[in-house]
Design a protein around this motif. Structure first.
Motif, PDB file in Angstrom:
ATOM      1  N   SER A 176      -6.777  -9.134  -1.603  1.00  0.00           N
ATOM      2  CA  SER A 176      -8.079  -9.313  -0.959  1.00  0.00           C
ATOM      3  C   SER A 176      -7.937  -9.985   0.409  1.00  0.00           C
ATOM      4  N   VAL A 177      -7.019 -10.915   0.547  1.00  0.00           N
ATOM      5  CA  VAL A 177      -6.789 -11.567   1.840  1.00  0.00           C
ATOM      6  C   VAL A 177      -6.186 -10.576   2.830  1.00  0.00           C
ATOM      7  N   ARG A 178      -5.274  -9.755   2.357  1.00  0.00           N
ATOM      8  CA  ARG A 178      -4.607  -8.776   3.227  1.00  0.00           C
ATOM      9  C   ARG A 178      -5.606  -7.771   3.794  1.00  0.00           C
ATOM     10  N   GLU A 179      -6.684  -7.487   3.086  1.00  0.00           N
ATOM     11  CA  GLU A 179      -7.679  -6.519   3.538  1.00  0.00           C
ATOM     12  C   GLU A 179      -8.663  -7.100   4.551  1.00  0.00           C
ATOM     13  N   ARG A 180      -8.642  -8.394   4.760  1.00  0.00           N
ATOM     14  CA  ARG A 180      -9.539  -9.024   5.727  1.00  0.00           C
ATOM     15  C   ARG A 180      -9.130  -8.666   7.148  1.00  0.00           C
ATOM     16  N   VAL A 181     -10.120  -8.581   8.009  1.00  0.00           N
ATOM     17  CA  VAL A 181      -9.888  -8.252   9.413  1.00  0.00           C
ATOM     18  C   VAL A 181      -8.996  -9.300  10.075  1.00  0.00           C
ATOM     19  N   GLU A 182      -9.223 -10.580   9.762  1.00  0.00           N
ATOM     20  CA  GLU A 182      -8.477 -11.645  10.429  1.00  0.00           C
ATOM     21  C   GLU A 182      -7.064 -11.844   9.886  1.00  0.00           C
ATOM     22  N   PHE A 183      -6.629 -11.034   8.925  1.00  0.00           N
ATOM     23  CA  PHE A 183      -5.295 -11.181   8.345  1.00  0.00           C
ATOM     24  C   PHE A 183      -4.206 -11.132   9.414  1.00  0.00           C
ATOM     25  N   GLU A 184      -4.369 -10.262  10.384  1.00  0.00           N
ATOM     26  CA  GLU A 184      -3.333 -10.081  11.403  1.00  0.00           C
ATOM     27  C   GLU A 184      -3.201 -11.275  12.330  1.00  0.00           C
ATOM     28  N   THR A 185      -4.246 -12.087  12.447  1.00  0.00           N
ATOM     29  CA  THR A 185      -4.198 -13.228  13.361  1.00  0.00           C
ATOM     30  C   THR A 185      -4.264 -14.571  12.639  1.00  0.00           C
ATOM     31  N   MET A 186      -4.489 -14.551  11.349  1.00  0.00           N
ATOM     32  CA  MET A 186      -4.574 -15.773  10.553  1.00  0.00           C
ATOM     33  C   MET A 186      -3.238 -16.516  10.603  1.00  0.00           C
ATOM     34  N   THR A 187      -3.293 -17.833  10.801  1.00  0.00           N
ATOM     35  CA  THR A 187      -2.051 -18.598  10.818  1.00  0.00           C
ATOM     36  C   THR A 187      -1.444 -18.626   9.414  1.00  0.00           C
ATOM     37  N   LEU A 188      -0.158 -18.840   9.363  1.00  0.00           N
ATOM     38  CA  LEU A 188       0.523 -18.938   8.078  1.00  0.00           C
ATOM     39  C   LEU A 188      -0.032 -20.120   7.279  1.00  0.00           C
ATOM     40  N   GLU A 189      -0.373 -21.203   7.957  1.00  0.00           N
ATOM     41  CA  GLU A 189      -0.927 -22.373   7.284  1.00  0.00           C
ATOM     42  C   GLU A 189      -2.277 -22.051   6.631  1.00  0.00           C
ATOM     43  N   LYS A 190      -3.120 -21.317   7.343  1.00  0.00           N
ATOM     44  CA  LYS A 190      -4.423 -20.947   6.791  1.00  0.00           C
ATOM     45  C   LYS A 190      -4.254 -19.990   5.609  1.00  0.00           C
ATOM     46  N   LEU A 191      -3.346 -19.047   5.732  1.00  0.00           N
ATOM     47  CA  LEU A 191      -3.064 -18.110   4.641  1.00  0.00           C
ATOM     48  C   LEU A 191      -2.574 -18.871   3.412  1.00  0.00           C
ATOM     49  N   TYR A 192      -1.632 -19.769   3.622  1.00  0.00           N
ATOM     50  CA  TYR A 192      -1.129 -20.592   2.529  1.00  0.00           C
ATOM     51  C   TYR A 192      -2.270 -21.384   1.887  1.00  0.00           C
ATOM     52  N   GLY A 193      -3.120 -21.980   2.720  1.00  0.00           N
ATOM     53  CA  GLY A 193      -4.237 -22.779   2.211  1.00  0.00           C
ATOM     54  C   GLY A 193      -5.166 -21.974   1.318  1.00  0.00           C
ATOM     55  N   LYS A 194      -5.488 -20.759   1.732  1.00  0.00           N
ATOM     56  CA  LYS A 194      -6.365 -19.901   0.925  1.00  0.00           C
ATOM     57  C   LYS A 194      -5.717 -19.569  -0.419  1.00  0.00           C
ATOM     58  N   LEU A 195      -4.446 -19.227  -0.385  1.00  0.00           N
ATOM     59  CA  LEU A 195      -3.752 -18.842  -1.609  1.00  0.00           C
ATOM     60  C   LEU A 195      -3.507 -20.042  -2.526  1.00  0.00           C
ATOM     61  N   LYS A 196      -3.185 -21.184  -1.952  1.00  0.00           N
ATOM     62  CA  LYS A 196      -2.962 -22.390  -2.749  1.00  0.00           C
ATOM     63  C   LYS A 196      -4.264 -22.847  -3.395  1.00  0.00           C
TER      64      LYS A 196
END
Length: 131
Positions: free
Chosen positions: A74-94
């Motif tokens: 679901s995160v990968r399908e978001r528009v901002e996935f390509e520009t999302m920082t690794l920290e923000k991605l980690y935060g969402k998944l954690k």
């Protein structure tokens, strides 16, 4: 950055190879994977090598444990996935992982072990029928 030009170039080659072969280790938590990957990316950056954010995010998502597959999709399908920082991605998944563990503890199916003892400290319980 110490050493001769050849030493620095060789170090960059080694770091690049480590990035390309980067995998999660058996039993490694999402936090441990994130920390190792982030340290490697920082060291690569110091040596002048950067990767597109989309590539880094995709690599991280592909390393995740099975229980995070749905959230990762679901995160990968978001528009901002390509520009999302690794920290923000980690935060969402954690955050998602912690919520899953809390649900298991509250609604059953979860065991209380050292991994989720900290989660119990953050779980609020509401008492009803107080006399």
């Amino acid at each position: 950055m110490e050493g001769t030009k050849d030493v620095r170039k060789n170090r960059l080659d080694i770091l690049t190879s480590q990035y390309e072969a980067f995998k999660s280790l058996p039993g490694e938590s999402i936090t441990q994977v994130f920390e190792r990957l982030n340290m490697l990316l920082n060291e690569l950056s110091i040596h002048g090598k950067t990767y597109h954010q989309r590539e880094v995010n995709k690599k991280f998502i592909l390393l995740l444990p099975h229980h995070l597959e749905n959230k990762a999709s679901s995160v990968r399908e978001r528009v901002e996935f390509e520009t999302m920082t690794l920290e923000k991605l980690y935060g969402k998944l954690k955050t998602h992982e912690i919520e899953q563990e809390q649900r298991k503890i509250i609604y059953g199916g979860g065991t209380i072990d050292s991994k989720n003892v900290e989660l119990l400290k953050t779980t609020a319980l509401v008492a009803s029928g107080i006399k």
